[in-house]
Design a protein around this motif. Structure first.
Motif, PDB file in Angstrom:
ATOM      1  N   PHE A 127       0.708  -1.085   0.038  1.00 22.82           N
ATOM      2  CA  PHE A 127      -0.057   0.018  -0.012  1.00 22.82           C
ATOM      3  C   PHE A 127       0.830   1.239  -0.058  1.00 22.82           C
ATOM      4  O   PHE A 127       0.268   2.287  -0.147  1.00 22.82           O
ATOM      5  N   GLY A 128       2.086   1.148   0.325  1.00 21.88           N
ATOM      6  CA  GLY A 128       2.797   2.470   0.532  1.00 21.88           C
ATOM      7  C   GLY A 128       2.498   2.897   1.952  1.00 21.88           C
ATOM      8  O   GLY A 128       2.298   2.267   2.910  1.00 21.88           O
ATOM      9  N   ARG A 129       2.264   4.344   1.878  1.00 16.15           N
ATOM     10  CA  ARG A 129       1.663   4.692   3.252  1.00 16.15           C
ATOM     11  C   ARG A 129      -0.082   4.797   3.217  1.00 16.15           C
ATOM     12  O   ARG A 129      -0.387   5.136   2.287  1.00 16.15           O
ATOM     13  N   ILE A 130      -0.257   3.759   4.147  1.00 11.98           N
ATOM     14  CA  ILE A 130      -1.709   3.641   4.134  1.00 11.98           C
ATOM     15  C   ILE A 130      -2.537   4.976   4.511  1.00 11.98           C
ATOM     16  O   ILE A 130      -2.100   5.620   5.530  1.00 11.98           O
ATOM     17  N   ILE A 136      -3.828  -3.283  10.658  1.00 15.64           N
ATOM     18  CA  ILE A 136      -3.612  -1.992  10.047  1.00 15.64           C
ATOM     19  C   ILE A 136      -2.771  -1.375  10.926  1.00 15.64           C
ATOM     20  O   ILE A 136      -1.279  -1.084  10.658  1.00 15.64           O
ATOM     21  N   ALA A 137      -3.161  -1.160  12.000  1.00 17.62           N
ATOM     22  CA  ALA A 137      -2.396  -0.180  12.931  1.00 17.62           C
ATOM     23  C   ALA A 137      -3.463   0.084  14.255  1.00 17.62           C
ATOM     24  O   ALA A 137      -4.679   0.082  14.131  1.00 17.62           O
ATOM     25  N   PRO A 138      -2.720   0.373  15.511  1.00 20.16           N
ATOM     26  CA  PRO A 138      -3.444   0.503  16.728  1.00 20.16           C
ATOM     27  C   PRO A 138      -4.439   1.641  16.654  1.00 20.16           C
ATOM     28  O   PRO A 138      -4.045   2.766  16.228  1.00 20.16           O
ATOM     29  N   VAL A 139      -5.593   1.298  17.424  1.00 20.42           N
ATOM     30  CA  VAL A 139      -6.523   2.481  17.351  1.00 20.42           C
ATOM     31  C   VAL A 139      -6.367   3.556  18.434  1.00 20.42           C
ATOM     32  O   VAL A 139      -5.999   3.176  19.596  1.00 20.42           O
ATOM     33  N   ARG A 140      -6.344   4.909  17.964  1.00 12.78           N
ATOM     34  CA  ARG A 140      -6.033   5.763  18.981  1.00 12.78           C
ATOM     35  C   ARG A 140      -7.109   6.721  19.276  1.00 12.78           C
ATOM     36  O   ARG A 140      -7.298   7.372  20.533  1.00 12.78           O
ATOM     37  N   SER A 141      -8.336   6.550  18.794  1.00 11.77           N
ATOM     38  CA  SER A 141      -9.328   7.548  19.095  1.00 11.77           C
ATOM     39  C   SER A 141     -10.647   7.069  18.420  1.00 11.77           C
ATOM     40  O   SER A 141     -10.606   6.198  17.392  1.00 11.77           O
ATOM     41  N   GLU A 163      -2.921   4.578  14.646  1.00 10.51           N
ATOM     42  CA  GLU A 163      -1.662   5.211  14.775  1.00 10.51           C
ATOM     43  C   GLU A 163      -1.192   5.582  13.304  1.00 10.51           C
ATOM     44  O   GLU A 163      -1.445   4.994  12.413  1.00 10.51           O
ATOM     45  N   GLY A 164      -0.362   6.794  13.176  1.00  9.90           N
ATOM     46  CA  GLY A 164       0.143   7.220  11.843  1.00  9.90           C
ATOM     47  C   GLY A 164      -0.766   8.148  11.156  1.00  9.90           C
ATOM     48  O   GLY A 164      -0.676   8.208  10.043  1.00  9.90           O
ATOM     49  N   GLY A 165      -1.908   8.615  11.981  1.00 12.34           N
ATOM     50  CA  GLY A 165      -2.842   9.399  10.971  1.00 12.34           C
ATOM     51  C   GLY A 165      -3.876   8.551  10.273  1.00 12.34           C
ATOM     52  O   GLY A 165      -4.719   9.295   9.376  1.00 12.34           O
ATOM     53  N   ILE A 166      -3.981   7.339  10.291  1.00  6.91           N
ATOM     54  CA  ILE A 166      -4.811   6.779   9.206  1.00  6.91           C
ATOM     55  C   ILE A 166      -6.085   6.594   9.686  1.00  6.91           C
ATOM     56  O   ILE A 166      -6.317   6.632  11.155  1.00  6.91           O
ATOM     57  N   VAL A 167      -7.104   6.917   9.127  1.00 10.66           N
ATOM     58  CA  VAL A 167      -8.812   7.032   9.241  1.00 10.66           C
ATOM     59  C   VAL A 167      -9.274   5.922   9.015  1.00 10.66           C
ATOM     60  O   VAL A 167      -9.432   5.366   7.850  1.00 10.66           O
ATOM     61  N   ALA A 168     -10.174   5.342   9.917  1.00 13.09           N
ATOM     62  CA  ALA A 168     -11.145   4.111   9.617  1.00 13.09           C
ATOM     63  C   ALA A 168     -12.587   4.636   9.826  1.00 13.09           C
ATOM     64  O   ALA A 168     -12.765   4.933  10.582  1.00 13.09           O
ATOM     65  N   GLN A 169     -13.149   4.535   8.764  1.00 12.97           N
ATOM     66  CA  GLN A 169     -14.522   4.561   8.572  1.00 12.97           C
ATOM     67  C   GLN A 169     -15.260   3.467   8.627  1.00 12.97           C
ATOM     68  O   GLN A 169     -14.975   2.527   7.893  1.00 12.97           O
ATOM     69  N   VAL A 170     -16.234   3.130   9.759  1.00 12.53           N
ATOM     70  CA  VAL A 170     -16.603   1.726  10.110  1.00 12.53           C
ATOM     71  C   VAL A 170     -18.092   1.878  10.500  1.00 12.53           C
ATOM     72  O   VAL A 170     -18.695   2.568  11.288  1.00 12.53           O
ATOM     73  N   ASN A 171     -19.101   1.312   9.563  1.00 18.29           N
ATOM     74  CA  ASN A 171     -20.336   1.171   9.332  1.00 18.29           C
ATOM     75  C   ASN A 171     -20.646  -0.236  10.047  1.00 18.29           C
ATOM     76  O   ASN A 171     -20.267  -1.274   9.237  1.00 18.29           O
ATOM     77  N   SER A 172     -21.675  -0.339  10.958  1.00 21.36           N
ATOM     78  CA  SER A 172     -21.837  -1.737  11.426  1.00 21.36           C
ATOM     79  C   SER A 172     -23.576  -1.572  11.565  1.00 21.36           C
ATOM     80  O   SER A 172     -24.019  -0.976  12.073  1.00 21.36           O
ATOM     81  N   SER A 173     -24.278  -2.522  10.868  1.00 19.41           N
ATOM     82  CA  SER A 173     -25.878  -2.382  10.900  1.00 19.41           C
ATOM     83  C   SER A 173     -26.483  -3.614  10.826  1.00 19.41           C
ATOM     84  O   SER A 173     -25.994  -4.524   9.975  1.00 19.41           O
ATOM     85  N   TRP A 174     -27.483  -3.657  11.470  1.00 15.73           N
ATOM     86  CA  TRP A 174     -28.376  -5.021  11.489  1.00 15.73           C
ATOM     87  C   TRP A 174     -29.537  -4.380  10.732  1.00 15.73           C
ATOM     88  O   TRP A 174     -30.553  -4.989  10.714  1.00 15.73           O
ATOM     89  N   THR A 175     -29.629  -3.480  10.300  1.00 15.48           N
ATOM     90  CA  THR A 175     -30.834  -2.815   9.550  1.00 15.48           C
ATOM     91  C   THR A 175     -30.428  -2.178   8.021  1.00 15.48           C
ATOM     92  O   THR A 175     -31.082  -1.119   7.772  1.00 15.48           O
ATOM     93  N   THR A 176     -29.590  -2.777   7.561  1.00 12.07           N
ATOM     94  CA  THR A 176     -29.279  -2.428   6.028  1.00 12.07           C
ATOM     95  C   THR A 176     -29.434  -3.682   5.326  1.00 12.07           C
ATOM     96  O   THR A 176     -29.221  -4.748   5.548  1.00 12.07           O
TER      97      THR A 176
END
Length: 371
Positions: A149-152, A202-207, A242-255
């Motif tokens: 990926f290079g820089r994720i 990927i990397a550790p979760v920071r927030s 960590e490293g400024g990577i952003v993770a968008q995570v949608n979880s749904s039982w209504t989709t």
């Protein structure tokens, strides 16, 4: 094995893991010795336990957890979340090795207390981390480790499906999943998964920032009685890694599903991108990235799906639950350290607890390292 009359405890842990290990002749270690797991079925309903035992040619089952803990080396828990902490405490107190479904507890305080008690007792302790054993995620991890990926830059996880309300169509999940007072809710169910997936792949979760919803306020239980759904059935999260990577995570039982899988993981980097599902993983390298142009006045000329390359298997992938059981049993017998332990389980509970708090308070929260 406590909780084997439930969906996951029966299908994935008893049938596809422990019984599958027995069907292959046991688990052979590097020195030629063989581990032979002898399951004892534990639960509240003696008739159901007897039926399961008879169905699979087993002889040992009981409704007496204390008696079972006296006579066995390993305790496995696949009960409802609200019953888990007390049962694990009993097993740890008796010095039994413990292996459990997640979440390990409803609160971080309880999850850490379990981990510390197990460590002090000197037993082996493990938590199910099945997603890491999916062929799709194993291929994705291989790409990360190779530097593909290079820089994720970002990660997008899209999980979910429509769970029927239970009135005119039976629900695919038990009713307690939708009652907060019974340990239900998609945050408590799925955020522990996303914690170990992101941390390990990927990397550790920071927030974390989470928006939770209860989209379906009324459902019908197993006896076709209506009840108030008090737990979240969808959550929309943004994690900073960590490293400024952003993770968008949608979880749904209504989709309703418009994907090739019930879950997809997309990773974008400076050198390439990948989209993984349960089994497959497709890639697009920087050098082969097409040049789409936004023009709403003309029909789309790109067949975007055809511009990705499917990774070959290059390996044999067994059932992930079974593979993890084999690893845990090996650690119990050989004394090796087990990485997916109760402390890892506590990190999953930590993220769920912070996710619930973030949803209540409407703000981003830091994920601190657990000492």
């Amino acid at each position: 094995m406590n909780g084997v009359t439930g969906r996951m405890g029966y299908r994935q842990h008893l049938v596809r893991s422990i019984l599958a290990i027995r069907e292959q002749g046991g688990l052979t270690l590097s020195d030629g010795s063989v581990i032979w797991p002898e399951p004892v079925l534990v639960g509240r309903n003696a008739a159901k336990l007897e039926q399961l035992a008879h169905q699979h040619g087993l002889t040992q089952y009981t409704t007496d957890l204390d008696k079972a803990l006296e006579e066995n080396e390993i305790y496995f828990d696949a009960q409802v979340t609200t019953a888990r902490v007390d049962a694990l405490k009993k097993a740890i107190h008796r010095g039994r090795h413990v292996y459990t479904e997640k979440p390990t507890a409803e609160s971080l305080a309880d999850a850490l207390a379990l981990a510390r008690a197990a460590e002090a007792r000197g037993i082996k302790h493990g938590v199910v981390a099945d997603k890491l054993y999916l062929p799709g995620l194993r291929k994705l991890k291989r790409l990360v480790d190779s530097g593909f990926f290079g820089r994720i830059l970002d990660v997008r996880i899209d999980f979910g499906y429509w769970v029927f309300e239970g009135d005119w169509q039976p629900a695919q999940r038990p009713s307690w999943n939708y009652r907060a007072e019974d340990g239900g809710g998609i945050i408590l169910d799925m955020f522990p998964h996303w914690r170990y997936v992101l941390d390990h792949v990927i990397a550790p979760v920071r927030s974390v920032f989470a928006h939770a919803s209860t989209h379906i306020p009324q459902r019908w239980d197993e006896q076709n009685n209506p009840y108030a759904a008090t737990a979240d059935d969808a959550v929309y999260g943004v994690f900073e890694l960590e490293g400024g990577i952003v993770a968008q995570v949608n979880s749904s039982w209504t989709t309703r599903v418009d994907r090739t899988e019930l879950v997809t993981f997309q990773v974008n980097g400076t050198e390439g991108s990948a989209v993984a599902g349960l089994r497959g993983c497709r890639v697009q390298h920087r050098a082969t990235t097409p040049k789409p142009v936004w023009n709403p006045d003309l029909p789309v000329s790109h067949d975007f799906r055809s511009q990705w390359t499917e990774l070959p298997d290059n390996d044999v992938y067994d059932n992930g639950f079974k593979t993890q059981w084999e690893e845990f049993l090996t650690c119990v017998v050989t004394g090796a350290e087990y990485p997916h332990n109760l402390f890892a389980g506590a990190r999953g509970v930590q993220l769920a607890e912070l996710g619930l708090r973030s949803a209540r308070e409407g703000r981003r929260l830091a994920v601190e390292d657990l000492a």
